[in-house]
Scaffold this motif. Sequence first.
Motif, PDB file in Angstrom:
ATOM      1  N   GLY A 147      -1.198  -3.032  15.746  1.00 33.48           N
ATOM      2  CA  GLY A 147      -0.459  -2.492  14.610  1.00 33.48           C
ATOM      3  C   GLY A 147      -0.572  -3.320  13.344  1.00 33.48           C
ATOM      4  O   GLY A 147      -0.085  -2.910  12.294  1.00 33.48           O
ATOM      5  N   SER A 148      -1.198  -4.462  13.423  1.00 34.49           N
ATOM      6  CA  SER A 148      -1.392  -5.252  12.208  1.00 34.49           C
ATOM      7  C   SER A 148      -2.556  -4.657  11.407  1.00 34.49           C
ATOM      8  O   SER A 148      -3.340  -3.863  11.923  1.00 34.49           O
ATOM      9  CB  SER A 148      -1.672  -6.713  12.563  1.00 34.49           C
ATOM     10  N   ILE A 178       0.883  -1.171   0.000  1.00 35.87           N
ATOM     11  CA  ILE A 178       0.000   0.000   0.000  1.00 35.87           C
ATOM     12  C   ILE A 178       0.915   1.215   0.000  1.00 35.87           C
ATOM     13  O   ILE A 178       1.763   1.352   0.884  1.00 35.87           O
ATOM     14  CB  ILE A 178      -0.930   0.028   1.231  1.00 35.87           C
ATOM     15  N   SER A 179       0.744   2.055  -0.978  1.00 36.33           N
ATOM     16  CA  SER A 179       1.626   3.205  -1.133  1.00 36.33           C
ATOM     17  C   SER A 179       1.686   4.020   0.156  1.00 36.33           C
ATOM     18  O   SER A 179       0.660   4.447   0.700  1.00 36.33           O
ATOM     19  CB  SER A 179       1.104   4.065  -2.288  1.00 36.33           C
ATOM     20  N   GLY A 180       2.875   4.210   0.678  1.00 40.43           N
ATOM     21  CA  GLY A 180       3.049   5.066   1.846  1.00 40.43           C
ATOM     22  C   GLY A 180       2.934   4.344   3.184  1.00 40.43           C
ATOM     23  O   GLY A 180       3.189   4.926   4.238  1.00 40.43           O
ATOM     24  N   ILE A 181       2.530   3.084   3.166  1.00 39.02           N
ATOM     25  CA  ILE A 181       2.404   2.320   4.413  1.00 39.02           C
ATOM     26  C   ILE A 181       3.555   1.314   4.484  1.00 39.02           C
ATOM     27  O   ILE A 181       3.655   0.414   3.656  1.00 39.02           O
ATOM     28  CB  ILE A 181       1.053   1.562   4.473  1.00 39.02           C
ATOM     29  N   ASN A 182       4.403   1.487   5.466  1.00 36.04           N
ATOM     30  CA  ASN A 182       5.558   0.594   5.593  1.00 36.04           C
ATOM     31  C   ASN A 182       5.225  -0.627   6.439  1.00 36.04           C
ATOM     32  O   ASN A 182       4.352  -0.578   7.286  1.00 36.04           O
ATOM     33  CB  ASN A 182       6.727   1.336   6.257  1.00 36.04           C
ATOM     34  N   ASN A 183       5.974  -1.675   6.204  1.00 32.28           N
ATOM     35  CA  ASN A 183       5.922  -2.851   7.088  1.00 32.28           C
ATOM     36  C   ASN A 183       4.505  -3.364   7.313  1.00 32.28           C
ATOM     37  O   ASN A 183       4.018  -3.436   8.435  1.00 32.28           O
ATOM     38  CB  ASN A 183       6.525  -2.515   8.464  1.00 32.28           C
ATOM     39  N   ILE A 184       3.847  -3.712   6.231  1.00 30.01           N
ATOM     40  CA  ILE A 184       2.491  -4.250   6.368  1.00 30.01           C
ATOM     41  C   ILE A 184       2.554  -5.614   7.052  1.00 30.01           C
ATOM     42  O   ILE A 184       3.266  -6.511   6.622  1.00 30.01           O
ATOM     43  CB  ILE A 184       1.814  -4.368   4.986  1.00 30.01           C
ATOM     44  N   ARG A 185       1.851  -5.695   8.145  1.00 29.35           N
ATOM     45  CA  ARG A 185       1.770  -6.954   8.900  1.00 29.35           C
ATOM     46  C   ARG A 185       0.296  -7.289   9.007  1.00 29.35           C
ATOM     47  O   ARG A 185      -0.502  -6.475   9.443  1.00 29.35           O
ATOM     48  CB  ARG A 185       2.406  -6.748  10.283  1.00 29.35           C
TER      49      ARG A 185
END
Lengths: 518, 518
Positions: free
Chosen positions: B507-508, B13-20
Motif C-alpha cells: 500500500g505504500s 496527490i489530488s484524490g489520493i489519501n494517506n500517502i505513505r
Amino acid sequence: MKNAIGRDIPAHISGINNIRLYEGAGVYKPEKSGAGKKLRVGKPHTNKILQSIDEAIEKTGLKDGQTISFHHHLRNGDYVMKMVVERIAAKGIKNITIAASSLSPCHDFLIDYIKDGTVTALESSGLRGQLGKYLTRHPEALQKPTIIRSHGGRARAIEAGELHIDVAFMAAPTCDRQGNATGRIGKSAFGSMGYAMIDAAYADNVVLITDNLVDEPVHPYSIPQTQVDYIVPVEEIGDPAGIASGAIRITKSPTQLLIAKYAAEVMEKTGILKEGFSMQLGSGGASLAAAKFIREKMEAQNITGSFGIGGVTGIFSEMLKDGLFKACYDAQTFDTTAVQSLAENPNHIEISASFYANPWNAGPIVNDLDVVILSATEVDLDFNVNVITDSNGVCMGASGGHSDTAAGAALTIIVMPLIRGRLPMIRDHVQNVVTPGNDVDVIITERGIAINPKRTDLIEKLSNSGLPIMKIEKLQQMAYDFVGKPDEVQLSDADKDIVAVVEYRDGSILDVIRKPLV
Amino acid sequence: MKNAIGRDIPAHISGINNIRLYEGAGVYKPEKSGAGKKLRVGKPHTNKILQSIDEAIEKTGLKDGQTISFHHHLRNGDYVMKMVVERIAAKGIKNITIAASSLSPCHDFLIDYIKDGTVTALESSGLRGQLGKYLTRHPEALQKPTIIRSHGGRARAIEAGELHIDVAFMAAPTCDRQGNATGRIGKSAFGSMGYAMIDAAYADNVVLITDNLVDEPVHPYSIPQTQVDYIVPVEEIGDPAGIASGAIRITKSPTQLLIAKYAAEVMEKTGILKEGFSMQLGSGGASLAAAKFIREKMEAQNITGSFGIGGVTGIFSEMLKDGLFKACYDAQTFDTTAVQSLAENPNHIEISASFYANPWNAGPIVNDLDVVILSATEVDLDFNVNVITDSNGVCMGASGGHSDTAAGAALTIIVMPLIRGRLPMIRDHVQNVVTPGNDVDVIITERGIAINPKRTDLIEKLSNSGLPIMKIEKLQQMAYDFVGKPDEVQLSDADKDIVAVVEYRDGSILDVIRKPLV
C-alpha cells in the motif's frame, strides 16, 4: 426484565456486557460492521513449525485474562485442550476464558483448572459430564456465567466481534508445513473442520496442533495457510475411539421407531417430501431413525432430494451415495462411515459453521432447509424446547444447531418420547429455552402429535391424515394420566446462582440457566 | 519526497489519501485490524434472483460517488462491466469509481463513460488498449490518478479496508439459486475465480451475474452463498473467444528460446532445481518457454517438484498431469487446457488472490516460492522493473503478480530481450517501477545475464558456470553498441499530469506514472 418469550432476564448479569433481550427470530438488525481480522506481515520462507506447546504459548504472547479457543471435532477423544491448558497452568497464566465450540466429558479435567484460577470463564455450545454437574452446583467457581451459543450463533459472535479470540489452538489431523490443514485424513481424521474454520479466520493468533505434519501440499484444505501462524507437531491429538463412533446404526427401540415413522408421515402428508426437498436430521435416536422411513418413501415414490445438512452420519452419507440426495453439506462428521464419505464422495461438501448457520450473513444453508427433525430433553405448552438441562436441572447437553435449523427450516419437527424414566416430557414451562416455540412447528411423541397453533396450514393438512394429532395440552394430560404431574425442580432466583446464559443465535439473551435449589 | 528507491513522489496527490512512501519489502508493519464485513440478516427462504441489472442497481442502493468492482477472469471477453456501466449511466448515476482486478482492451468503452462523468476514478492492476492510451494522454479526464495495484496488493487493500467496495458485480459462469458459484463449468467457464473471491468476501453488496443459473447445488464453489445478496441471470456474460485462449503453445522464437534455456540453466546451476522445488512462470513468451527446458532437466534428473503457482497455462497443467509437480495453485486460469485441468485434476487447486499473494496475512503461497521467472517491458541499472508503460511512456500493461512473486520467491529471474524494435531494454532509470530492484535477482537476455550485486551467493555459484554472466552496465553497453543510446521520453513533472499511482503490495507508493510530453 421479560424477553419476547416471557423469560425473566436480570437487567445486569455479572460479567455479561451489553445485555440485549431476545425479540424474536430475525427482528434485531445489526447496524455495525463485523470484526476486522488482525493484519499480519507474512515473511517469505518463514518456518512456522514450533517445538512445543510452551513455545506456542510464548510466541503468541498469551497472557492473563485472554481468551483461547478450541473446536470440538475431536469430540470425546480430544487430547488437545488438556495439553494446552496444562502448559498454560504450568506457566502460571491465570484468568483464561475458554471459548470452545463445544465441550465433552473428556473435558472434565477443566474442573481442576477452574478451581486453581487458570480458567475463569467458559463459552461453549453446552456443558456435559462432571463439568456440567460441577458448574450447575457451583456457578460461583467461574467469574461469570457460562455463555451458551448455538453453532450458528458462535460463528456470528466471532464474525461480529462479540467473541474475540486471542489464540485459537486448533487440532489438525493433517497439515503441511505452511499450515494448510484438513480433517479428512490422518490417524486422527474426524472429517469436517467446520467449527474450526471460523476460529482460524478471526483469531489474533492461530496455532495448529497436529499429529500428522506432511511435506506435500495438503488439499483440499479446510484451514488455509494464510490464517496459520504456528504449527506444533505432537504424538497424538486424540483418542480415535472417542473421536468418531463406528457406523451409527438405526435404533431398535420400538418407541423411537414409531416416533420416527410418524415424522416421515408428517413430512409426506404436509407435502414437504417432494422432488428436490432438503432436510437435516438431528443426532438423536428417533431423528436418525426417521431416515429409514423417509428413505422408504423416497424410493417408493421415486423422489430425489436436493441436499441434506449435517452433523453427518453414515446413515445420511449412504443416502447420498445411493443418489437419494444430490449433495450433503457437512459442518461436523459424526461417524467413521461419514468421515470416509467426506474423503471420497465429491458431493459430500465440507462447510464452515458460518455457511451452516450464521444468521448474520447473506444466507446460511439452514435458511434453505425444507425440514429438520430434532430431539429435545423437554418441551412446553408454548412449544419452547430445552436441550441443555436434564429433569433435575443439571447441565448435560448442548445447544448445537438446534435453534439455527429450527429458525431456518420451513418445517421444524421435534421428536421425543412422551415420558422418560417416569417423567412427562411436556412441561408447563421448560426449565430453560434453547429454541423458542415460535420456530417449532410439530412435536411428535409415540402417543400423539401436537401442532403449533400458529401453523393453521399444517393443522389443516394433517387433521384428516389418520395421524394422532391432538392439542399439546391433551398430550401433556395423557402423560400426566400415566405418571402423574411431577413436582417442579426448584431453581434459585439469586443472580449469583446463574449457571449459564443462553444466547439466541442473534446474540440476544433467550434465557438463563439457574442453579437448582436441591 | 523521495522513497526508498529514490523515486520522486509528490507530498500531495489530488484524490489520493494517506500517502505513505515505499520503504522496502516487509518494512511497514500494520498496527490496525482489517476491514469488518458488513453484517446482514439472511432471511430464510429468500429469493435472491432478480430480473435485471437495473433491479440489482436499485436493490443495492448504488448511488453517486460509490465504488463498484469487477473481476477480470473473463479477460478480453468480458461483457459484464459494459452491461452494468451502461445501466448505471442510463439511471444518471455519476462519479463512480471502478475497482477492477484488471482491465483489458474490451473495456475501451469506458472512455465514453469517463467523458460523460459516469466514471470518475479507476483502480486496477493495469491499463491497456485505447483506454490506456487515452488516460496516458488525458489524465485530467478522471478526478484522480488511476491506482495501480498488484494482485496481492489489491487483496490486501480490500482486506485492510483501504479499498472499500460498495457493490461487487461478479460474473459467474455457473451458480445455483442460493449463489454458490464456480468458474469451472458453464458455457463461459474461465477456471479459477481467485480475484473475485476477495470482492465477494468484503463488498457491502454482492451481485452475481450469470449465464448459467442451475437448480442443483453447485460445488465445489468459489464464492459461497453466504456472501451473495443478489443474482441476475443474463444471456451471456462473455465472449468465449476472448475469455480463454486455446492451448497456449511454447514460442518458436529462437531469441525467446535461448533466453528460456538460460533461465533453466540458471535454476540448475544455482541449485534451485532440486527435489521438492516450487516455481511460478509468468505469462510472457520466454518465461513460459522456460517450462520446456525445466521439464527436460526434471525428467533427466528424475526431479519431482512440490508445487507451481499460476496464472496457470496448459503448459503447466500438463506438467502437473504428468506428475512433475504435486500441486498447482491457481488464482487465474489462462487457457482452455488449464480450465479443463482445474475442473478435472484434484491437484489443481483454486486459490484466492489473498492466498496467492496478500502480503498482510499469515503467509501467502508466493512466500514459499523457490523461483519465479517474470517478463519486463524494461529494467534499469538498479534492477528495477517496469511492466506498465511502453517505450513511449504509454500505459499498456499490468502489475499483476509481478512484485508479489518477486518479493516472495527465493530466486527472482527476469527474462527479456536485450533489444526490442531497435530500442535497448536496459535503461539508466525505468520510466516507472512496478517491482523494486531489491526483489530482483537475475536478469536474463539473449546476449548476457546480469546478477544483482547484492546476491553475492548467486554470483559465486554462476561465475564459472559457462553462462554469459556480466555486469548489468556491460549488458546495457552491449545494447547501446548495437542500436545506440536512445533519447529519453520526456515526462511532464506537473502534478496534474500524474496518470497513475503505482502502489507497492503493502500500500505504500512505489512510483507515479507521468504523462509523456510528446
